[in-house]
Design an enzyme around this catalytic site. Structure first.
Site, PDB file in Angstrom:
ATOM      1  N   ALA A 136       0.842  -1.192   0.000  1.00  0.00           N
ATOM      2  CA  ALA A 136       0.000   0.000   0.000  1.00  0.00           C
ATOM      3  C   ALA A 136       0.879   1.245   0.000  1.00  0.00           C
ATOM      4  O   ALA A 136       2.010   1.240   0.474  1.00  0.00           O
ATOM      5  CB  ALA A 136      -0.909  -0.001   1.223  1.00  0.00           C
ATOM      6  N   PHE A 191       1.709   2.977  -2.818  1.00  0.00           N
ATOM      7  CA  PHE A 191       2.073   3.278  -4.204  1.00  0.00           C
ATOM      8  C   PHE A 191       0.857   3.764  -4.981  1.00  0.00           C
ATOM      9  O   PHE A 191       0.912   4.786  -5.665  1.00  0.00           O
ATOM     10  CB  PHE A 191       2.676   2.039  -4.869  1.00  0.00           C
ATOM     11  CG  PHE A 191       3.037   2.260  -6.318  1.00  0.00           C
ATOM     12  CD1 PHE A 191       4.255   2.817  -6.644  1.00  0.00           C
ATOM     13  CD2 PHE A 191       2.151   1.929  -7.331  1.00  0.00           C
ATOM     14  CE1 PHE A 191       4.594   3.043  -7.983  1.00  0.00           C
ATOM     15  CE2 PHE A 191       2.478   2.153  -8.660  1.00  0.00           C
ATOM     16  CZ  PHE A 191       3.709   2.713  -8.988  1.00  0.00           C
ATOM     17  N   LYS A 217      -2.490   4.870  -4.104  1.00  0.00           N
ATOM     18  CA  LYS A 217      -3.404   5.256  -3.041  1.00  0.00           C
ATOM     19  C   LYS A 217      -4.861   5.280  -3.496  1.00  0.00           C
ATOM     20  O   LYS A 217      -5.771   5.000  -2.715  1.00  0.00           O
ATOM     21  CB  LYS A 217      -3.015   6.632  -2.489  1.00  0.00           C
ATOM     22  CG  LYS A 217      -1.672   6.678  -1.788  1.00  0.00           C
ATOM     23  CD  LYS A 217      -1.334   8.097  -1.343  1.00  0.00           C
ATOM     24  CE  LYS A 217       0.012   8.153  -0.645  1.00  0.00           C
ATOM     25  NZ  LYS A 217       0.004   7.439   0.638  1.00  0.00           N
ATOM     26  N   ASN A 255       8.454   9.411   4.483  1.00  0.00           N
ATOM     27  CA  ASN A 255       7.243  10.101   4.062  1.00  0.00           C
ATOM     28  C   ASN A 255       6.421  10.507   5.275  1.00  0.00           C
ATOM     29  O   ASN A 255       6.440   9.848   6.313  1.00  0.00           O
ATOM     30  CB  ASN A 255       6.410   9.216   3.117  1.00  0.00           C
ATOM     31  CG  ASN A 255       5.393   8.369   3.840  1.00  0.00           C
ATOM     32  OD1 ASN A 255       4.292   8.836   4.185  1.00  0.00           O
ATOM     33  ND2 ASN A 255       5.749   7.110   4.101  1.00  0.00           N
ATOM     34  N   ARG A 256       5.733  11.619   5.112  1.00  0.00           N
ATOM     35  CA  ARG A 256       4.740  12.055   6.097  1.00  0.00           C
ATOM     36  C   ARG A 256       3.490  12.529   5.343  1.00  0.00           C
ATOM     37  O   ARG A 256       2.959  13.607   5.575  1.00  0.00           O
ATOM     38  CB  ARG A 256       5.303  13.147   7.011  1.00  0.00           C
ATOM     39  CG  ARG A 256       5.962  14.344   6.314  1.00  0.00           C
ATOM     40  CD  ARG A 256       6.328  15.410   7.357  1.00  0.00           C
ATOM     41  NE  ARG A 256       6.946  16.586   6.779  1.00  0.00           N
ATOM     42  CZ  ARG A 256       8.256  16.799   6.678  1.00  0.00           C
ATOM     43  NH1 ARG A 256       9.108  15.890   7.130  1.00  0.00           N
ATOM     44  NH2 ARG A 256       8.731  17.910   6.137  1.00  0.00           N
ATOM     45  N   PHE A 298      -2.099  10.048   4.924  1.00  0.00           N
ATOM     46  CA  PHE A 298      -3.306   9.465   4.325  1.00  0.00           C
ATOM     47  C   PHE A 298      -3.957  10.412   3.309  1.00  0.00           C
ATOM     48  O   PHE A 298      -5.174  10.617   3.311  1.00  0.00           O
ATOM     49  CB  PHE A 298      -4.329   9.091   5.398  1.00  0.00           C
ATOM     50  CG  PHE A 298      -4.038   7.803   6.135  1.00  0.00           C
ATOM     51  CD1 PHE A 298      -3.086   6.912   5.686  1.00  0.00           C
ATOM     52  CD2 PHE A 298      -4.741   7.493   7.295  1.00  0.00           C
ATOM     53  CE1 PHE A 298      -2.832   5.728   6.370  1.00  0.00           C
ATOM     54  CE2 PHE A 298      -4.489   6.304   7.991  1.00  0.00           C
ATOM     55  CZ  PHE A 298      -3.533   5.426   7.527  1.00  0.00           C
ATOM     56  N   SER A 350       0.224   3.654  10.637  1.00  0.00           N
ATOM     57  CA  SER A 350       0.881   4.794  10.004  1.00  0.00           C
ATOM     58  C   SER A 350       1.302   5.795  11.075  1.00  0.00           C
ATOM     59  O   SER A 350       0.510   6.126  11.965  1.00  0.00           O
ATOM     60  CB  SER A 350      -0.062   5.488   9.018  1.00  0.00           C
ATOM     61  OG  SER A 350       0.489   6.719   8.595  1.00  0.00           O
ATOM     62  N   ASN A 397       1.836   8.913  10.569  1.00  0.00           N
ATOM     63  CA  ASN A 397       1.591  10.262  10.083  1.00  0.00           C
ATOM     64  C   ASN A 397       0.184  10.786  10.348  1.00  0.00           C
ATOM     65  O   ASN A 397      -0.162  11.867   9.893  1.00  0.00           O
ATOM     66  CB  ASN A 397       1.892  10.319   8.580  1.00  0.00           C
ATOM     67  CG  ASN A 397       3.326   9.933   8.287  1.00  0.00           C
ATOM     68  OD1 ASN A 397       4.242  10.399   8.949  1.00  0.00           O
ATOM     69  ND2 ASN A 397       3.520   9.060   7.305  1.00  0.00           N
ATOM     70  N   THR A 398      -0.636  10.011  11.046  1.00  0.00           N
ATOM     71  CA  THR A 398      -1.946  10.463  11.506  1.00  0.00           C
ATOM     72  C   THR A 398      -1.921  10.463  13.027  1.00  0.00           C
ATOM     73  O   THR A 398      -1.738   9.408  13.637  1.00  0.00           O
ATOM     74  CB  THR A 398      -3.071   9.542  11.003  1.00  0.00           C
ATOM     75  OG1 THR A 398      -3.103   9.581   9.567  1.00  0.00           O
ATOM     76  CG2 THR A 398      -4.420   9.980  11.534  1.00  0.00           C
ATOM     77  N   LYS A 458      -2.225  -4.493   9.747  1.00  0.00           N
ATOM     78  CA  LYS A 458      -0.861  -4.010   9.517  1.00  0.00           C
ATOM     79  C   LYS A 458      -0.367  -3.301  10.760  1.00  0.00           C
ATOM     80  O   LYS A 458      -1.002  -2.351  11.242  1.00  0.00           O
ATOM     81  CB  LYS A 458      -0.824  -3.063   8.316  1.00  0.00           C
ATOM     82  CG  LYS A 458       0.591  -2.668   7.894  1.00  0.00           C
ATOM     83  CD  LYS A 458       0.586  -1.987   6.534  1.00  0.00           C
ATOM     84  CE  LYS A 458       1.999  -1.756   6.033  1.00  0.00           C
ATOM     85  NZ  LYS A 458       2.009  -1.214   4.643  1.00  0.00           N
ATOM     86  N   ASN A 478       4.805  -1.705   9.045  1.00  0.00           N
ATOM     87  CA  ASN A 478       4.710  -0.382   8.450  1.00  0.00           C
ATOM     88  C   ASN A 478       6.062   0.322   8.578  1.00  0.00           C
ATOM     89  O   ASN A 478       7.057  -0.278   8.985  1.00  0.00           O
ATOM     90  CB  ASN A 478       3.605   0.420   9.145  1.00  0.00           C
ATOM     91  CG  ASN A 478       2.907   1.391   8.209  1.00  0.00           C
ATOM     92  OD1 ASN A 478       3.548   2.083   7.421  1.00  0.00           O
ATOM     93  ND2 ASN A 478       1.589   1.463   8.290  1.00  0.00           N
ATOM     94  N   THR A 479       6.091   1.601   8.253  1.00  0.00           N
ATOM     95  CA  THR A 479       7.327   2.380   8.354  1.00  0.00           C
ATOM     96  C   THR A 479       7.699   2.634   9.814  1.00  0.00           C
ATOM     97  O   THR A 479       6.865   2.514  10.718  1.00  0.00           O
ATOM     98  CB  THR A 479       7.175   3.725   7.633  1.00  0.00           C
ATOM     99  OG1 THR A 479       6.067   4.436   8.208  1.00  0.00           O
ATOM    100  CG2 THR A 479       6.911   3.522   6.151  1.00  0.00           C
TER     101      THR A 479
END
Length: 352
Positions: free
Chosen positions: A63, A65, A67, A112-113, A116, A174, A176-177, A212, A241-242
């Site tokens: 996921a 790539f 979106k 990346n940030r 979503f 993630s 970033n949220t 995930k 995940n990252t």
């Protein structure tokens, strides 16, 4: 199969001159226009059944790539055995301000940030409905940043995309949220998965639900996730995940950027976590290994550590669109070297 020179050249040269997000958007546009490679590798030794799905090979596109489900079929044409689109949230959202993705060239990584950023469930559903449904495509579900009931956002995703995908992935990892990873705590995770599974049973009976998880977990969190996964009979865990951590040996100037780190620097951490979870859940819950896969050897190491399936994304930034077919062509040689007839025979073999 020969990769079309237009995409290959842009991927390795011109794309590198653009900022990372612009290059990504251009890649999506080129794939939509039909400039991606089209491979047909006969890999019966690499076929594997996971969560009731028969995968032609264990290599998937992670996921992030695609979106908005713009190019799942073009990605399948690259040789991937399955594709995971998203993350998608119920309502469209812009994500975080740009710049928000950074190449770590010296480290073969990316930070990346994004937050979503996506066009929302309605747009993704419309595109998935137009597919001919040849090839395995799943969806990564997320929650809107301003949602008051984030569990309900995942339920909405299941309902909206029921019958359009082969599996759902619940992404609560993630970085970033804000506060999203708090859903990995035991009580929150139990409630979330109960509601998601109930929605699945009502709207999409039989469709597997994957979870995930993050690589940055305390031992207590790992134990809680394993307990919930077994108790609720989750169909698979995606690890991982990252990461928000930064190893001291990173050489790229962009290493200090905030966000999730993927690619080569994540490989050892995510593979260690994969091996750890396999030691706990064994073959009771399939594991999907992701993080730093850039070669057939990397994919095989994930499989030996317990992964039934493997995903990649960041490596495409550096290796280009021919990478999936290269991995698939080379994987059988690793099976031969270890005396395995089928890829499934190798799952977890490196943990004993």
């Amino acid at each position: 199969m020969k990769t079309p020179m237009g995409l290959a050249d842009l991927g390795s040269r011109a794309m590198g001159l653009l900022d990372a997000e612009t290059a990504h958007h251009l890649t999506i546009r080129m794939l939509k226009a039909g400039f991606g490679p089209k491979v047909n590798i006969d890999t019966p030794r690499l076929a594997i059944d996971v969560a009731g799905i028969s995968f032609p090979n264990p290599l998937g596109l992670a996921a992030g790539f695609d979106k908005n489900a713009e190019t799942p079929d073009a990605a399948l044409d690259m040789g991937f055995g399955f594709v995971e689109v998203g993350a998608v949230t119920p309502r469209p959202q812009a994500g975080n301000p740009r710049p928000r993705v950074f190449r770590l060239r010296a480290d073969a990584g990316v930070i990346n940030r994004y937050g979503f950023n996506n066009e929302g469930l309605e747009a993704v559903a419309a595109r998935l409905k137009s597919r001919a449904r040849a090839g395995i495509v799943g969806v990564n579900l997320g929650a809107n940043k301003d949602s008051e009931d984030r569990a309900e956002d995942y339920v909405k995703g299941v309902r909206a995309l029921a019958g359009l995908v082969d599996f759902f992935t619940v992404n609560i990892s993630s970085p970033n949220t804000p506060r999203l990873r708090a859903l990995q705590s035991k009580a929150s995770l139990e409630e979330l998965m109960r509601r998601v599974q109930a929605a699945r049973d009502e709207a999409a009976t039989g469709t597997p639900v994957f979870l995930k998880i993050a690589p940055d977990l305390a031992d207590e969190d790992k134990a809680d996730i394993a307990d919930v996964a077994r108790a609720m009979k989750l169909d698979a865990l995606i690890i991982s995940n990252t990461t928000i951590s930064r190893a001291p040996n990173l050489r790229s100037a962009e290493a200090a950027q905030a966000g999730g780190l993927s690619g080569r620097p994540l490989f050892a951490m995510s593979t260690a976590l994969l091996r750890e979870f396999y030691g706990v859940v064994g073959k009771d819950i399939p594991l999907i290994g992701v993080g730093g896969v850039a070669s057939a050897r990397d994919a095989y190491e994930k499989i030996l550590a317990g992964a039934s399936l493997v995903q990649l994304y960041t490596a495409l930034v550096y290796a280009g669109p021919g990478l999936p077919s290269q991995i698939l062509k080379e994987l059988p040689s690793f099976l031969d070297a270890d005396g395995f007839a089928q890829i499934g025979d190798a799952v977890g073999a490196g943990t004993v």
